[in-house]
Design an enzyme around this catalytic site. Structure first.
Site, mmCIF file in Angstrom:
data_model
loop_
_atom_site.group_PDB
_atom_site.id
_atom_site.type_symbol
_atom_site.label_atom_id
_atom_site.label_comp_id
_atom_site.label_asym_id
_atom_site.label_seq_id
_atom_site.Cartn_x
_atom_site.Cartn_y
_atom_site.Cartn_z
ATOM 1 C CE LYS A 121 26.106 40.603 81.141
ATOM 2 N NZ LYS A 121 27.501 40.264 81.445
ATOM 3 C CE LYS A 205 23.141 43.882 88.282
ATOM 4 N NZ LYS A 205 24.256 43.035 87.884
ATOM 5 C CE LYS A 208 31.260 45.931 85.709
ATOM 6 N NZ LYS A 208 32.473 45.175 86.034
HETATM 7 P P1 AMP Z 1 30.426 42.732 87.716
HETATM 8 O O1 AMP Z 1 30.288 44.205 87.675
HETATM 9 O O2 AMP Z 1 29.302 42.035 87.042
HETATM 10 O O3 AMP Z 1 31.783 42.232 87.297
HETATM 11 O O4 AMP Z 1 30.289 42.360 89.255
HETATM 12 C C1 AMP Z 1 31.344 42.332 90.168
HETATM 13 C C2 AMP Z 1 30.803 41.982 91.526
HETATM 14 O O5 AMP Z 1 29.960 43.030 92.029
HETATM 15 C C3 AMP Z 1 29.934 40.720 91.523
HETATM 16 O O6 AMP Z 1 30.165 40.015 92.730
HETATM 17 C C4 AMP Z 1 28.543 41.272 91.484
HETATM 18 O O7 AMP Z 1 27.601 40.368 92.029
HETATM 19 C C5 AMP Z 1 28.675 42.514 92.359
HETATM 20 N N1 AMP Z 1 27.657 43.510 92.015
HETATM 21 C C6 AMP Z 1 27.493 44.090 90.802
HETATM 22 N N2 AMP Z 1 26.454 44.964 90.839
HETATM 23 C C7 AMP Z 1 25.953 44.913 92.095
HETATM 24 C C8 AMP Z 1 24.867 45.575 92.752
HETATM 25 N N3 AMP Z 1 24.097 46.455 92.121
HETATM 26 N N4 AMP Z 1 24.640 45.288 94.051
HETATM 27 C C9 AMP Z 1 25.420 44.402 94.713
HETATM 28 N N5 AMP Z 1 26.444 43.739 94.144
HETATM 29 C C10 AMP Z 1 26.723 44.000 92.853
#
Ligand code: AMP
Ligand code: TRP
Length: 341
Positions: A121, A205, A208
């Site tokens: 990041k 991956k 968002k």
């Molecule tokens: P975040 O969007 O970073 O707040 O992630 C929220 C949750 O979603 C966390 O537990 C991440 O590890 C999970 N997560 C985000 N992107 C992925 C992805 N591409 N595959 C699986 N889990 C994800």
């Protein structure tokens, strides 16, 4: 129908958080939210919209405000029952920030600079805030404050969770007392949704904050958007459909999405499509994804009445704060901070 009673005194405590920093994707759903909804039946669960984490990179205030409410609505729409699990906003319980500061004073600078997500990041930001560096300590505070046993997350959070464990062990050793429970990760394997990849680049991956949003399926995307994105998803060379993360990265990712949305195993999918090409497979995949997301979107729309989600979050704060304070106060006391009345 009479609702089953809310779980009380359950042996296991579960905590997880999602940042209100963009449009949630099917990766968030399959890697995390879906498991949150399952775990609420076997544990005392807290699910948190981690608004303070979102501030580590620039946010538009109006958008942050709306997204905070929307993530909470998506929690409920994905099947989390606010009568069973506690849904709340991180900044509503100031103990999170306070514990984060106290833990920062037991965390080494080198540990934080080594974090892969920080390096990644930081390399994409024009200015790097110290919040971006200390982000995993705030995450450790979220988890440790509630004496959590298990933390359901996608596999990108593995390193942060290891740090949370290290911090807990370090503090416990220092005071020769179990101040914090050492939390366990609950991370699905890749074939079970732990890491859903971008549809335009199966080595990135799904995220968002991607520069490749055409490769994201948003939880709130319309059926037509979903069909279009899946139709244009990249595939691998050869036309066979089988699971092989290394040599068939794109198709394997699509198969995982298919499997989790339809309930069919990867083997079943492989044999069902043994005689078809990518075209038929993708067409059916789009429909199983639409069928999975449509009911979530319907519930999300129903929760848009003003005041509904705000009331759920107010209740959540009332439940979460008293759970957090004993741990914070004990740690303050052990550190030698004066108590106040
Ligand atoms: P975040 O969007 O970073 O707040 O992630 C929220 C949750 O979603 C966390 O537990 C991440 O590890 C999970 N997560 C985000 N992107 C992925 C992805 N591409 N595959 C699986 N889990 C994800
Ligand atoms: N860092 C996590 C992510 O980006 C979000 C998060 C913050 C979290 N605090 C947490 C996840 C506590 C689990 C537990 O996905």
């Amino acid at each position: 129908m009479v609702k089953p009673p809310a779980p009380r005194n359950m042996a296991k405590r579960v905590f997880s958080g999602v940042q209100p920093s963009g449009s949630l994707t099917i990766g968030n759903y399959l890697g995390a939210l879906r498991n949150f909804a399952k775990l609420q039946y076997e544990a005392d669960c807290l699910f948190c919209v981690v608004d303070l984490h979102a501030l580590t990179v620039p946010q538009d205030p109006k958008e942050l405000h709306q997204r905070t409410l929307d993530v909470a609505r998506i929690f409920v729409a994905s099947g989390i029952d606010p009568n069973r699990a506690t849904i709340f906003v991180q900044s509503h319980v100031p103990a999170h920030s306070e514990l984060s500061w106290l833990l920062e004073c037991t965390t080494y600078d080198g540990e934080l600079r080594r974090m892969t997500q920080y390096k990644d990041k930081a390399s994409r930001q024009e200015v790097v805030t110290s919040g971006l560096l200390t982000y995993p300590v705030l995450m450790a505070a979220d988890i440790l404050l509630y004496q959590s046993d298990e933390v359901p997350v996608g596999d990108d959070q593995k390193q942060h969770l290891e740090l949370a464990r290290d911090i807990a062990v370090r503090v416990n050793n220092r005071f020769d007392e179990e101040i914090f429970k050492v939390p366990k990760p609950y991370i699905p394997p890749r074939a079970a949704g732990g890491r859903i990849m971008n549809l335009q680049d199966p080595y990135e991956k799904m995220s968002k904050s991607t520069e490749n949003p055409r490769g994201n399926i948003g939880i709130l995307d319309s059926p037509d958007e979903i069909r279009k994105k899946i139709r244009s998803a990249v595939t691998d060379s050869g036309r066979e459909i089988y699971y092989d993360e290394e040599n068939k990265a794109a198709v394997s990712n699509l198969m995982v999405i298919y499997s989790l949305c339809s309930g069919q195993s990867l083997d079943e999918i492989q044999s069902n499509y043994a005689d078809s090409g990518y075209g038929d497979f993708k067409k059916d995949l789009a429909e199983v994804v639409v069928e999975t997301l449509t009911p979530i979107q319907k519930r999300f729309a129903e929760l848009s009445e003003p005041g509904v989600i705000e009331a759920i979050l107010a209740e959540g704060r009332k439940k979460a704060e008293p759970l957090a304070l004993p741990t914070l106060n004990r740690f303050r006391d052990r550190l030698g901070l004066l108590t106040h009345s």
